[in-house]
Scaffold this motif. Structure first.
Motif, mmCIF file in Angstrom:
data_model
loop_
_atom_site.group_PDB
_atom_site.id
_atom_site.type_symbol
_atom_site.label_atom_id
_atom_site.label_comp_id
_atom_site.label_asym_id
_atom_site.label_seq_id
_atom_site.Cartn_x
_atom_site.Cartn_y
_atom_site.Cartn_z
ATOM 1 N N GLU A 1 -5.459 0.373 3.541
ATOM 2 C CA GLU A 1 -5.514 1.407 4.579
ATOM 3 C C GLU A 1 -4.635 2.597 4.190
ATOM 4 N N PRO A 2 -5.145 3.815 4.308
ATOM 5 C CA PRO A 2 -4.256 4.943 4.024
ATOM 6 C C PRO A 2 -3.315 5.177 5.204
ATOM 7 N N ILE A 3 -2.038 4.972 5.005
ATOM 8 C CA ILE A 3 -1.048 5.164 6.080
ATOM 9 C C ILE A 3 -0.196 6.374 5.705
ATOM 10 N N PRO A 4 -0.181 7.395 6.569
ATOM 11 C CA PRO A 4 0.516 8.634 6.208
ATOM 12 C C PRO A 4 1.965 8.379 5.807
ATOM 13 N N ASN A 5 2.392 9.129 4.813
ATOM 14 C CA ASN A 5 3.792 9.125 4.352
ATOM 15 C C ASN A 5 4.296 7.788 3.824
ATOM 16 N N THR A 6 3.389 6.904 3.471
ATOM 17 C CA THR A 6 3.801 5.700 2.750
ATOM 18 C C THR A 6 3.238 5.800 1.337
ATOM 19 N N LEU A 7 3.809 5.044 0.434
ATOM 20 C CA LEU A 7 3.325 5.043 -0.953
ATOM 21 C C LEU A 7 2.794 3.658 -1.280
ATOM 22 N N VAL A 8 1.896 3.610 -2.241
ATOM 23 C CA VAL A 8 1.385 2.307 -2.672
ATOM 24 C C VAL A 8 1.851 2.095 -4.112
ATOM 25 N N ARG B 1 3.331 -1.800 -0.410
ATOM 26 C CA ARG B 1 3.472 -0.482 0.202
ATOM 27 C C ARG B 1 4.954 -0.181 0.308
ATOM 28 N N LEU B 2 5.329 1.054 0.008
ATOM 29 C CA LEU B 2 6.733 1.443 0.041
ATOM 30 C C LEU B 2 6.963 2.373 1.231
#
Ligand SMILES: O=C(O)CCC(=O)C(=O)O
Ligand SMILES: [Fe+2]
Length: 347
Positions: free
Chosen positions: A254-261, A71-72
Motif C-alpha cells: 500500500e502506498p502510505i504517504p511519507n513512509t519509505l519502503v 516500511r520505514l
C-alpha cells in the motif's frame, strides 16, 4: 505543488511521452501475462514497520529473515522535502520528450525510457534485436549521486531544480542506509573490517521512474531482485508495487504517504549466508494513471570482497559484471548470485 505543464486534456500533453509510447502509437505487447491474481489488499497491508527513531534490532532481524522488505517510518526526511521531490519530478517528466532525451548520455542524470535494463552509468543495455514485446511503459532518470553537485551539461532550470532536490534527498538516503545497515551488520555479527567496505553510499545511485499510462495489461516492471545491498523506495499514491512473500505469494504494498519502503538486495543476501532474503518485487502497469517512484540503490565498494558460506568469495565488480552480462542475454530474470553459488555450501 502547481505544475506549469499542459493539462492532461490538451493534445500537447503527450509530447512529454516517448513517441513510441504515445496513445495510438503503441507497439505490440505481451498479453500473455496475468496481472489479476495478487492477494487481495488487506488494509493495512502486512509489511513489517520499522521506526527509525527507535530502532529495534530484533524487529529488523525478523523483517529481514521473513520478508526482505519493510516500511520505514519516522525517517526524519521532512515532508516538505518529499513533496518538493515529487513536484520537481513531475515538472521534469512533463518536459517535452526531446528536452529529456538530451540527457541520454549525461552520466550524472541519464534519461532512459522503454526499459529498466541499464549500465551502471545509465545507458540502455541492448539485448540482441529487442522484440517490441520487451518495451516497458516507463521512462526515468538514472542518477549517480556523487556527480550531482555539478551542473548538468544541459542548461534547463527545471532539470537543475530537480538535480538540487535529488542531491538533498540523496544525502538523507545515505544517512538512513548507513544506520539501517549498521543494525543489520550487528545482527549478523559481520566482521568490522569487512563491514566498512560492504556498504558504499559514495557510489550509490538513484532512479526516478514515471510509469506511463499503459493501455495493455502488462507489467510496468517485471519480477526481479535488486543487485544492491539495500534499496529505499518512495512511492506516490497510485500503487501497483508488489512484493513476493515465500515462493509465490504476491502482496500489494500500500502506498502510505511519507513512509519509505526498504528492500534487501542480492548482496546482503550473500553477506547473511542466505539468512536474509533479496525479495522479489514487481510493478503493475496502470491504464488510467501515471505513477512516479524514486529508488535509492546502495551497493558495496567496487573492490569489496564479499565473504559468505554459501558463495565463492566475489567482489562487487565481479557481481556487477555478471549482472550486466545477464541483462544482455536473459534480461531481468538474471542469474545474479547464482554465478557464485557453492554447490556444497559449508554450514
Ligand atoms: O518503481 C518502483 O517502485 C520499483 C523500482 C524497482 O524495483 C527497481 O528499479 O529496481
Ligand atoms: Fe527493484
Amino acid at each position: 505543488m502547481k505544475m506549469m505543464s499542459p493539462s492532461i486534456d490538451t493534445p500537447s500533453y503527450y509530447d512529454s511521452y516517448p513517441p513510441l509510447l504515445r496513445p495510438n502509437n503503441n507497439p505490440i505487447h505481451d498479453l500473455n501475462q496475468d496481472l489479476d491474481n495478487p492477494i487481495p489488499n488487506p488494509n493495512p497491508d502486512p509489511i513489517p514497520v520499522i521506526d527509525f527513531q527507535n530502532i529495534d534490532n530484533d524487529a529488523i532481524s525478523e523483517a529481514c529473515r521473513n520478508w526482505g522488505v519493510f516500511r520505514l517510518v519516522n525517517h526524519g526526511i521532512p515532508d516538505a522535502l518529499l513533496n518538493q521531490l515529487r513536484g520537481r519530478a513531475e515538472e521534469a517528466f512533463s518536459l517535452p520528450f526531446d528536452s529529456k532525451h538530451a540527457l541520454k548520455s549525461c552520466t550524472a542524470m541519464a534519461y532512459f525510457w522503454g526499459t529498466p535494463a541499464l549500465t551502471p552509468t545509465g545507458e540502455t543495455v541492448e539485448r540482441g534485436p529487442t522484440p517490441p514485446a520487451d518495451v516497458k511503459w516507463l521512462e526515468g532518470f538514472n542518477v549517480l549521486l556523487n556527480q550531482l553537485s555539478q551542473q548538468l551539461q544541459v542548461e534547463d532550470p527545471v532539470l537543475d531544480n530537480f538535480r538540487l532536490v535529488l542531491d538533498e534527498y540523496g544525502r538523507h538516503q545515505s544517512r538512513l542506509a548507513t544506520t539501517i545497515f549498521k543494525a543489520m551488520a550487528e545482527n549478523l555479527n559481520l566482521d568490522q573490517n569487512l563491514y566498512e567496505s560492504y556498504l558504499s553510499p559514495s557510489t550509490a545511485s538513484m532512479r526516478i521512474y514515471r510509469y506511463l499510462k499503459c493501455p495493455l495489461p502488462v507489467w510496468g516492471l517485471n519480477a526481479h531482485t535488486d543487485s544492491t545491498v539495500l534499496t529505499v523506495l518512495t512511492h506516490d499514491e497510485v500503487g501497483g508495487f508488489q512484493v513476493c512473500k515465500g515462493d509465490d505469494e504476491w502482496i500489494d504494498v500500500e502506498p502510505i504517504p511519507n513512509t519509505l519502503v526498504l528492500i534487501l538486495g542480492d548482496l546482503i543476501q550473500a553477506m547473511s549466508d542466505d539468512k536474509y532474503k533479496s525479495v522479489k518485487h514487481r510493478v503493475k502497469a496502470n491504464k488510467y494513471k501515471e505513477r512516479i517512484s524514486v529508488g535509492y540503490f546502495v551497493f558495496s565498494a567496487i573492490d569489496a570482497v564479499i565473504q559468505s558460506s554459501k558463495y565463492k568469495p566475489f567482489t562487487y565488480a565481479d557481481f556487477r559484471a555478471g549482472v550486466q552480462q545477464d541483462l544482455k542475454t536473459i534480461g531481468y530474470k538474471k542469474v545474479g548470485l547464482g554465478h557464485f553459488k557453492l554447490t556444497h555450501a559449508s554450514h
